[in-house]
Design an enzyme around this catalytic site. Sequence first.
Site, mmCIF file in Angstrom:
data_model
loop_
_atom_site.group_PDB
_atom_site.id
_atom_site.type_symbol
_atom_site.label_atom_id
_atom_site.label_comp_id
_atom_site.label_asym_id
_atom_site.label_seq_id
_atom_site.Cartn_x
_atom_site.Cartn_y
_atom_site.Cartn_z
ATOM 1 N N CYS A 189 5.254 6.252 3.426
ATOM 2 C CA CYS A 189 4.472 5.446 2.625
ATOM 3 C C CYS A 189 3.803 6.481 0.747
ATOM 4 O O CYS A 189 3.443 6.170 0.318
ATOM 5 C CB CYS A 189 3.315 4.873 3.272
ATOM 6 S SG CYS A 189 3.609 4.227 4.759
ATOM 7 N N HIS B 61 2.388 6.409 -2.315
ATOM 8 C CA HIS B 61 1.197 5.445 -2.376
ATOM 9 C C HIS B 61 0.318 6.874 -2.491
ATOM 10 O O HIS B 61 -0.360 6.698 -1.564
ATOM 11 C CB HIS B 61 1.342 4.721 -1.590
ATOM 12 C CG HIS B 61 1.161 3.037 -1.682
ATOM 13 N ND1 HIS B 61 1.443 2.345 -2.342
ATOM 14 C CD2 HIS B 61 3.105 2.866 -0.782
ATOM 15 C CE1 HIS B 61 2.151 1.668 -2.455
ATOM 16 N NE2 HIS B 61 2.756 1.395 -2.073
ATOM 17 N N ARG C 28 3.913 -7.582 4.369
ATOM 18 C CA ARG C 28 3.836 -6.205 3.585
ATOM 19 C C ARG C 28 3.965 -4.875 4.154
ATOM 20 O O ARG C 28 4.818 -3.859 3.456
ATOM 21 C CB ARG C 28 2.162 -6.317 2.860
ATOM 22 C CG ARG C 28 2.276 -4.654 1.775
ATOM 23 C CD ARG C 28 3.148 -5.029 0.729
ATOM 24 N NE ARG C 28 4.013 -4.384 0.395
ATOM 25 C CZ ARG C 28 5.116 -4.386 -0.478
ATOM 26 N NH1 ARG C 28 5.059 -5.299 -1.534
ATOM 27 N NH2 ARG C 28 6.599 -3.866 -0.627
ATOM 28 N N CYS D 283 7.118 -3.068 3.116
ATOM 29 C CA CYS D 283 7.463 -1.269 3.138
ATOM 30 C C CYS D 283 8.483 -1.156 3.753
ATOM 31 O O CYS D 283 9.183 0.264 3.281
ATOM 32 C CB CYS D 283 6.350 -0.819 2.734
ATOM 33 S SG CYS D 283 5.458 -1.307 1.522
#
Lengths: 102, 207, 272
Positions: free
Chosen positions: C180, C184, C229, C233
């Site tokens: 992730c 991010h 979500r 992802c």
Amino acid sequence: MPSIKLRAKALEGGLIEVKALMTHPMETGLRKDSAGELVPAHFISEVIVTANDKEVMKANWGGSISKNPYMAFTYKGAVGDKLKLTWKDTKGGTDSGELVVA
Amino acid sequence: MKIKLITVALLTALGTTVTVAADNDIAALVEQYIASGFKQGEKQHTERIVQDETQKQCTTYRNKIPSEMQKAFMERERATIKYPESGKLSGNWEQGQKTFTDGFAWRVGTIMPDKPDAVRGGNCYACHAADPKEVAAGNIGSTLTGYGKLRGNTPETIKYTYEKIYNSNTYMPCSSMPRLGHNGVLTPEQIADIVAFLVDPESPVNK
Amino acid sequence: MSRLTIAGLVTSALLAGVAFAAEEPNADAYREMTYGDRDANPALLVIDRGEELFKEKRGPKNVSLEQCDFGLGAGVLKGAYAQLPRYFKDTDRVQDAESRLLTCMTELQGFTVEELTKQTFANDKRNEDNTDLEALTVYIAAQSDGMKINAPAEHPKEQEAIKVGEGIFWRRQGPLDFACATCHADDKKRIRLQNLGNFSKAGVDVQKTMSAWPTYRVSHAAVRTMQHRMWDCMWQMRLPDAQYGSPMTVALIAYLNAQGKDGTYALPGMSR
């Protein structure tokens, strides 16, 4: 379940703002299903809004309008007007929603 | 990394004594949660959640490999690099432009998998600018516009560029960039085409 | 190699200068124009459906969900979503809104998890309407509109979920070597023109995202929830389908909500 969400509010200058959301798949006629076949067109083709039974807005729509469409407009009117929105679609379906301008 | 187990006594609202795990326990719990976090079945390709040594180290050090480990790390990555059978590290830039632009494909699962035989691209515009006419370019990676103009079209540049794309970790431990060749996203020939797209004077990247 | 590295540094410095001089692509004005009017959000239609589903007697036990406890007591929805995920004593685990919904639909209404999770998300490629789970979730979430993200972090299992979620956030895996954090964990990054947000630090980026979900995704013509979500992802990272409501997804959400604490919910959201 109401398939239309209708709102109205009085603006300055004697205008009434109307906002409407309509539940509809709005199939364009161009989408293919998983088997590769075209899904037949199915969309709202006409929207009419009346205030106290007098037509204040009429729209002719095509397949390019999105799913669950949203529409907003203003007309010269007053608090207390009885609004009615009616749509018709390409398969002969129809639905309507009503609201008194508060 | 802390090896010792820290036990912290906490009073909850109910007044019971409980413990909070230390770093190593958290790392073990992460693995447990991951193991139960995905659907099972052959279409799920659960082998993809198993980490190789590189991914493990990058996870442990949060992408900041200690300097004394970096040499061995990069040597390990370099050893994975395979070159095209033709020996040509720079191929066809027009084909390279397409491969540079195409999406990775290769998504799995039962909800919305890609077709297994879908052509895989590098999806490079997701992160890099290149052809200045493509405005919707991401910025996670450096801009590659004018790459060949700035670096030239020399054998050294070509070799570096090929190796960087094949295994980005060869030059930068725990780079954000996927090891596109090593992981089998792209073939050596596809990578050579992308190299041409970047270095060829005729490519829009260098116009 | 060292010569090449230096050449590389010089080049990046030159290019950084070029990038700095050029105007950064920015789609904010477009977004405001498209999604600025909250009355225009088709999620409002889905919320109405969710409310009906919530109050209707359903399932083998023919009861409504009105006695479901989302953490503030049986039947209390106002503000409950803003305080999730949290630890629930009856299940002895940390749950988000959606895993809690599964608990209530099985315990109160008598559905089985298998039938409930057979299809959790509307398939936008087939132009499907939102699933019952999605409609219920956005209805529940909308009852926290205007409130602050305030998931508790007192119980040890809540603290554990946040810590483990952080660990999952940084774990690299799969054929793209992604975590992730790959997308991010830095400021002002974009995939193409899509802003990503730095969720590795507490603050505005993560607040903005966590306070805007569930959201009506115009490109899907459907409401999407946080569980979607998380699945999305993972799917984009070329990983297997994330298990709906799993401890893994809940831990990630717990971490993100801890990072986004005090952001103000604007629900339902509306986005690309």
